[in-house]
Design an enzyme around this catalytic site. Structure first.
Site, mmCIF file in Angstrom:
data_model
loop_
_atom_site.group_PDB
_atom_site.id
_atom_site.type_symbol
_atom_site.label_atom_id
_atom_site.label_comp_id
_atom_site.label_asym_id
_atom_site.label_seq_id
_atom_site.Cartn_x
_atom_site.Cartn_y
_atom_site.Cartn_z
ATOM 1 N N GLU A 182 -5.528 -8.926 0.952
ATOM 2 C CA GLU A 182 -5.458 -8.197 2.233
ATOM 3 C C GLU A 182 -7.861 -8.579 2.217
ATOM 4 O O GLU A 182 -7.429 -7.522 1.251
ATOM 5 C CB GLU A 182 -5.712 -7.025 3.034
ATOM 6 C CG GLU A 182 -3.445 -7.161 3.034
ATOM 7 C CD GLU A 182 -3.196 -5.648 3.995
ATOM 8 O OE1 GLU A 182 -4.588 -5.282 4.705
ATOM 9 O OE2 GLU A 182 -1.523 -5.803 4.234
ATOM 10 N N GLU A 187 0.565 -1.163 0.140
ATOM 11 C CA GLU A 187 -0.049 -0.191 -0.248
ATOM 12 C C GLU A 187 1.025 0.993 -0.411
ATOM 13 O O GLU A 187 0.774 1.735 0.909
ATOM 14 C CB GLU A 187 -1.266 0.378 1.272
ATOM 15 C CG GLU A 187 -1.978 -1.374 1.631
ATOM 16 C CD GLU A 187 -3.271 -0.699 2.439
ATOM 17 O OE1 GLU A 187 -3.058 0.154 2.916
ATOM 18 O OE2 GLU A 187 -3.984 -1.845 2.216
HETATM 19 C C1 FCB Z 1 -4.241 -2.205 5.678
HETATM 20 C C2 FCB Z 1 -2.992 -2.444 5.714
HETATM 21 C C3 FCB Z 1 -3.285 -3.936 7.364
HETATM 22 C C4 FCB Z 1 -3.892 -3.199 7.671
HETATM 23 C C5 FCB Z 1 -5.429 -3.281 7.714
HETATM 24 C C6 FCB Z 1 -6.538 -3.288 8.284
HETATM 25 O O1 FCB Z 1 -4.315 -0.593 5.233
HETATM 26 O O2 FCB Z 1 -1.734 -2.838 5.432
HETATM 27 O O3 FCB Z 1 -2.266 -3.365 7.950
HETATM 28 O O4 FCB Z 1 -3.714 -2.881 9.056
HETATM 29 O O5 FCB Z 1 -4.898 -2.210 5.862
#
Ligand code: FCB
Length: 493
Positions: A375, A178
């Site tokens: 994620e 990110e």
């Molecule tokens: C993302 C992050 C991860 C976690 C999630 C909830 O932006 O990459 O580390 O904190 O959010």
């Protein structure tokens, strides 16, 4: 268009299904779980410094102990095995491996990751290793950090050392996590480490992280033909807060340029979108000859982190950006439901179709690259009752989002896998330990782990997925003489 979460999940009866080569795993990051912040030669990271010296962590905690994963990693690999995960995404702490960021390598840090990788391989779990998940060594921040052009070369030195010492145990690499969120939250909004409010530093860091990504990708592809290299980007579909307000539609365009195209276009197309550069050129660093070629180096996959969608409104205050996401206006203590739409305890709208929309966008606008969902998950308030955590909202969340992934694959998306965020309730950056994303509940006083219902839901999903894989394998194997039934009439198959 609008998703009514409760109704939506009811639409999907039963488990989502996936192609047999689809990988299902879960994800974590070093700072959020390891703890052991000064153990066995680890250096200080910007997140250690940020927690210890600012008052910006919601519950006043820090990552000193976190989930104590550094000491409990074997138990946690055991949990991954129990739940049946095929793959596991985690990150390396740069300061654990190189305490000063460059130069000396801490062999105890290397040994720790070698042991973790060995344990995963032994359990038949494929590691996906993130090289940078936000915890820069403080020693490098003292020299300007990501705002310093040299940081890309410091990163390459780190990657070379990782590859030299651990490369034989790793095939799947994620260079960065990110870049947009990391730069905007850390350099511009001041809410993440290193806590700056500087728009020049924001764009310098963004450009330098992209360069660092390209250098690492080139190096890793060169050093081993089997390496699969990708980068994880945060993506969210963007909608106007007020459908009828033309300014909010303009805000959508600004937001899309800022958050998506400034990251994905250079990586996949080799240029920054001119419409954005024109508006912010006074803040952007000089782009040197060859920078764009490096950033555009060939990679094998894109990782997508997606939690929600954004609804944005026009805001004249941000020079060049001119939008503001709705959820940042309110900071709910707890999840809530509004007009039949569920919001998580981060204040993020549950919007499963968004993941489908993003997978289609990658397919249609970027030539359908291989994608992993690196994620996806939800923070909800959890309670342990009789040693159980009945996190039904999280189960509904995963069920609904994974159905959208399955739908996208059927519509032609090249999505090859999915990682749930997160294995454990962990240190959620500036929120501290208040927001729980885990499939496994962690009591942060005792470090006791309790598998939640959502963990068991994945276990059952994985059992079905593995049965499908086995059936597929037995179907595609040529039949032996016995199985064919030409010899021995009592053979059952
Ligand atoms: C993302 C992050 C991860 C976690 C999630 C909830 O932006 O990459 O580390 O904190 O959010």
């Amino acid at each position: 268009m609008h998703c009514k979460f409760k109704n939506k999940s009811a639409l999907f009866v039963g488990q989502p299904t996936f192609p047999t080569d689809f990988l299902i795993g879960t994800a974590t990051s070093a700072f959020q779980i390891e703890g052991a912040w000064q153990t066995e030669g680890k250096g200080e990271s910007i997140w250690d410094r940020f927690c210890h010296t600012t008052k910006k962590i919601g519950d006043g905690t820090n990552g000193d102990v976190a989930c104590d994963h550094y000491h409990k990693y074997l138990d946690d690999v055991e949990l991954l095995s129990t739940l049946g995960f095929q793959t596991y995404r985690f990150s390396l702490s740069w300061a654990r491996i190189m305490p000063e960021g460059t130069g000396k390598v801490n062999m105890q840090g290397i040994a720790y990751y070698a042991n973790l990788l060995d344990a995963l391989h032994k359990a038949g779990i494929t590691p996906f290793v993130t090289l940078y998940h936000w915890d820069l060594p403080q020693a490098l921040q003292d020299k300007g950090g990501w705002a310093n052009r040299d940081c890309a070369n410091w990163f390459l030195e780190f990657v070379e050392q990782v590859n030299f010492h651990l490369g034989a145990k790793i095939n799947n690499w994620i260079t960065f996590n990110e870049i947009f969120v990391n730069c905007v939250a850390g350099q511009f909004l001041g809410i993440h480490a290193p806590g700056r409010y500087n728009i020049w530093a924001y764009y310098q860091s963004l450009h330098n992280q992209l360069r660092a990504h390209g250098l690492a990708a080139q190096y890793l592809k060169r050093s081993n033909a089997n390496n699969q290299v990708g980068i994880t980007v945060d993506l969210r579909p963007i909608y106007p807060l007020d459908e009828l307000n033309p300014y909010d539609h303009q805000a959508v365009e600004f937001a899309d340029l800022t958050m998506r195209r400034m990251i994905l276009d250079p990586i996949l197309r080799g240029y920054y979108p001119q419409a954005h550069l024109d508006r912010i050129k006074m803040f952007f660093p000089a782009i040197e000859a060859n920078d764009m070629n490096i950033i555009n180096s060939p990679i094998d996959f894109i990782g997508i982190n997606n939690y929600s969608r954004d609804r944005v409104k026009y805001s004249p205050w941000f020079i060049g950006h001119k939008f503001w996401p709705e959820y940042q206006a309110k900071a709910p203590e707890k999840e809530y439901e509004l007009n039949n739409v569920q919001y998580t305890s981060m204040g993020w709208e549950v919007y499963p179709e968004g993941l489908y929309e993003l997978l289609m966008l990658l397919k249609d606008e970027y030539n359908n690259p291989k994608v992993f969902i690196t994620e996806n998950g939800a923070a909800f308030t959890d309670h342990i009752v009789n040693d159980q955590v009945d996190d039904i909202k999280r189960v509904e969340f995963f069920n609904a989002y994974l159905h959208q992934v399955s739908r996208a694959i059927k519509a032609g998306s090249n999505c090859a896998g999915y990682f749930a965020w997160s294995l454990l309730d962990n240190f959620e950056w500036h929120e501290g330990f208040k927001k729980r994303f885990g499939l496994v509940y962690v009591d942060h006083q005792t470090q006791q782990r309790t598998i939640k219902q959502s963990g068991y839901w994945f276990k059952s999903l994985l059992q079905t997925h593995k049965q499908n894989i086995m059936q597929n394998e037995s179907k595609s194997k040529p039949l032996t003489v016995e199985q064919n039934g030409t010899r021995g009439s009592n053979v059952v198959y």
